[in-house]
Design an enzyme around this catalytic site. Structure first.
Site, PDB file in Angstrom:
ATOM      1  CB  THR A  78      22.096 -64.886  67.908  1.00 17.21           C
ATOM      2  OG1 THR A  78      22.571 -63.619  67.456  1.00 17.21           O
ATOM      3  CG2 THR A  78      20.701 -65.125  67.361  1.00 17.21           C
ATOM      4  CG  ASP A 163      19.176 -71.512  61.452  1.00 17.70           C
ATOM      5  OD1 ASP A 163      19.563 -71.718  62.605  1.00 17.70           O
ATOM      6  OD2 ASP A 163      19.965 -71.364  60.493  1.00 17.70           O
ATOM      7  NE  ARG A 164      22.512 -67.418  65.572  1.00 23.87           N
ATOM      8  CZ  ARG A 164      23.147 -67.182  64.436  1.00 23.87           C
ATOM      9  NH1 ARG A 164      23.106 -68.094  63.467  1.00 23.87           N
ATOM     10  NH2 ARG A 164      23.818 -66.057  64.238  1.00 23.87           N
TER      11      ARG A 164
END
Length: 541
Positions: A78, A163-164
């Site tokens: 991701t 969040d990423r």
């Protein structure tokens, strides 16, 4: 942006009075970049006949669809994929080599977007390894260049269930919002601001995440639509043991398609709250939206499952509603849309082995490390010759190796030979190979792994399993990604925007790193500093 155009009189003087300048299409008012977490290109093709009007079907029919597009680096996870989308850079440059990696300073774990100098707003719980800023991203992004070119007048807003997903799309100067597992809110961090703007406060006060309590995720279509899929149909009850909305409920919500519904809803609140696409300075704005739930469905059930199939159909309908909203709010002829994914997905090893006859299995990474340490001890007298690991990166204890007067390359090669002899391992790359430009015979796999290796923070050994084999998940359920094979690299890449893009199905090879330079070309701004992709000129008007 008009200052970059050559005046008509100057053209006439140069080319003659009768030469008419080519009409420049107006720039987009909004650039919408969407990433579907964990969506292999194969699923878009396989379920295309079941897409409704207006969502994926609209993208495929009205956009330029590159079906042979790839996340062209070796560790397809991701964070790495999201970092590539708007930086146009590979991991060796952008520095995001995984979701986690080994901290070179203390040997502990480093999360891709962690930054202990910052915390989430509104007293949201913030752990030391939570993602709060783009500090670990070593390059700029398309959004950063857009803001620079417009004197910070363009707005760059990103939102994601992870969040990423939000932070790495947002770059250094955008503003990221991410889903909070403890509260079900979307929040930002102190890296971006000290207090949420009024529109966010209003959105949070409405508590939209509460409306799904007690809702059951059931198949969208009749059973016959899922014929040929594997596993059980979706049957997730959104509730908790406490009988009320709590952290357990919000975590269940994150694993459902309703997380993506909330993501779209928050994105629409951002469009209205920030007036995106209607910038008073007359410059483009950028909105990044990362849909996280598909990745969770594929991890748990595999892309061959009824659950994954149904989730994609639901996402299709959500996209149709989102595009309809944009039509009314801004007008889609004013919006330049990109859809891609951060990585693909392999089938579960059990499906691959049993149905596809690949012989794939699961590799116990913990046992691999233990056995390698025992081998290095027996051969060289090294006590825990591996000082740390973050699969597929393994870190040797060079201090111990040097203290014993051993040659680093000799130990690396011995470790590589041992790993190569283990069941399921296809290749191992060593630090010495990487630093000396060794290319493993010039194979594509070697090229992708070199792009994924960063000299400062990557491992001393990088392990590649055989196709369809995966690390971990000893429970025998679910699957994971991260390999350099086509099932993990081949992702959708679709660009839609009638004034700028020639619609059609393009079979040319393309990479996700081509997105940033293509958008930079259309926006008349510099490409990000680390961008190595090409402009997809064949699809541009």
């Amino acid at each position: 942006m008009a200052k970059y155009l050559i005046p008509a009189l100057a053209l006439a003087a140069t080319f003659g009075a009768h030469a008419a300048p080519a009409k420049q299409p107006a720039q987009p008012k909004l650039v919408l970049v969407m990433a579907v977490d964990g969506l292999p290109q194969e699923q878009v093709t396989r379920y295309r006949h079941q897409f409704a009007q207006g969502g994926f079907r609209r993208l495929l029919e009205q956009g330029a669809w590159f079906s042979n597009a790839h996340q062209a680096h070796g560790i397809t996870v991701t964070a790495v994929g999201h970092a590539a989308i708007l930086s146009g850079a590979y991991p060796y440059q952008h520095g995001i080599i995984g979701n986690n990696w080994v901290n070179p300073v203390n040997g502990g774990s480093m999360y891709c977007t962690e930054d202990t100098a910052h915390k989430y707003l509104n007293n949201e719980k913030t752990d030391p390894h939570d993602g709060t800023s783009p500090a670990n991203l070593r390059v700029d992004t398309l959004g950063d260049q857009l803001r620079y070119a417009t004197g910070q007048q363009s707005k760059v807003i990103t939102v994601s269930g992870k969040d990423r997903g939000a932070i790495l799309l947002g770059g250094k100067t955008g503003t990221a919002y991410m889903y909070m597992e403890e509260s079900g809110n979307f929040s930002s961090s102190t890296f971006y601001m000290q207090e949420h703007p009024q529109w966010v406060q209003k959105y949070q006060a409405g508590k939209p995440q509460e409306r799904y309590y007690g809702v059951k995720w059931k198949p969208l279509l009749a059973d016959s639509a899922y014929a040929g899929d594997y596993g059980d149909a979706p049957n997730l009850q959104l509730a908790s043991d406490s009988g009320k909305t709590d952290a357990a409920y919000y975590k269940k919500l994150k694993a459902s398609p309703f997380l993506d519904e909330l993501t779209v809803e928050f994105a629409q609140a951002a469009i209205e709250g920030e007036n995106l696409g209607k910038n008073p300075a007359g410059v483009p704005d950028l909105l990044g939206v990362s849909f996280s739930a598909h990745d969770l469905a594929n991890h748990e059930h595999g892309p061959e499952s009824k659950v994954s199939h149904d989730h994609l159909l639901r996402l299709d309908r959500m996209l149709a509603n989102f595009f309809s909203y944009l039509d009314k709010r801004i007008g889609m002829d004013n919006v330049l849309v990109v859809l891609t994914a951060d990585h693909g997905f392999p089938n579960t090893p059990e499906f691959s082995s049993g149905v596809q006859k690949t012989g794939a299995q699961r590799v116990d990474s913990k046992k691999l490390v233990e056995d390698l340490n025992a081998h290095l001890n027996a051969k060289f007298g090294l006590e825990k010759g591996l000082r740390a690991q973050s699969i597929p990166n393994l870190h040797l204890d060079y201090a111990q190796i040097d203290a014993k007067g051993l040659k680093r390359e000799e130990v690396e090669n011995a470790a590589a030979r041992f790993i190569l002899a283990q069941n399921g391992v296809a290749d191992v790359f060593t630090r010495t190979q990487m630093e000396n430009g060794g290319n493993g015979g010039g194979t594509r796999i070697a090229t992708l792994m070199r792009r994924a290796w960063n000299r400062q923070i990557s491992g001393d050994l990088m392990v590649v399993l055989k196709p369809h084999w995966i690390f971990g998940f000893s429970s025998g359920k679910g699957t994971t990604h991260g390999a350099p094979y086509a099932y993990d690299t081949n992702v959708p890449l679709i660009v839609m925007g009638k004034p700028w893009v020639k619609s059609g199905h393009y079979g040319q090879y393309a990479e996700v790193v081509d997105i940033a330079p293509t958008l930079a070309h259309l926006l008349n701004v510099r490409p990000p500093a680390g961008a190595e992709g090409r402009v997809l000129t064949e699809a541009l008007k």
